[in-house]
Design an enzyme around this catalytic site. Structure first.
Site, PDB file in Angstrom:
ATOM      1  N   CYS A   1       0.817   8.875  -1.649  1.00 25.82           N
ATOM      2  CA  CYS A   1       1.481   7.876  -0.626  1.00 25.82           C
ATOM      3  C   CYS A   1       0.543   6.346  -1.009  1.00 25.82           C
ATOM      4  CB  CYS A   1       0.584   7.794   0.397  1.00 25.82           C
ATOM      5  SG  CYS A   1       0.880   9.616   1.089  1.00 25.82           S
TER       6      CYS A   1
ATOM      7  N   CYS B   1      -3.137  10.223   1.120  1.00 29.05           N
ATOM      8  CA  CYS B   1      -3.008  11.080  -0.055  1.00 29.05           C
ATOM      9  C   CYS B   1      -2.723   9.967  -1.111  1.00 29.05           C
ATOM     10  CB  CYS B   1      -2.050  12.513   0.299  1.00 29.05           C
ATOM     11  SG  CYS B   1      -0.208  11.456  -0.019  1.00 29.05           S
TER      12      CYS B   1
END
Length: 77
Positions: free
Chosen positions: A13, A10
């Site tokens: 991240c 994501c």
């Protein structure tokens, strides 16, 4: 030093991965930085909220994107 950034890929991240790279560069540390997206490996650390930062096998943070200064603090602990 081995640093792992755990997360499924994501935006948060990816951001933690970038911040971690920046912190290591600023500190002049020699470290292997790995992005871990394998859910089974992430859960093996007991992490349920991503992104997570793991340093030498120890979970230092999970569920938030750290700032550079916070990553540096985690690396020094």
């Amino acid at each position: 030093m081995k640093i792992e950034v755990l997360g499924p890929g994501c935006a948060k991240c990816r951001k933690l991965y970038e911040v971690t790279q920046q912190a290591v560069a600023e500190a002049g540390l020699e470290a292997e930085i790995e992005k871990v997206e394998d859910i089974s490996k992430i859960s093996s650390y007991g992490v349920f909220l991503t992104p997570a930062l793991v340093v030498d096998g120890v979970v230092k943070s999970s569920g938030k994107v750290l700032k550079v200064k916070d990553v540096l603090k985690a690396l020094q602990q």
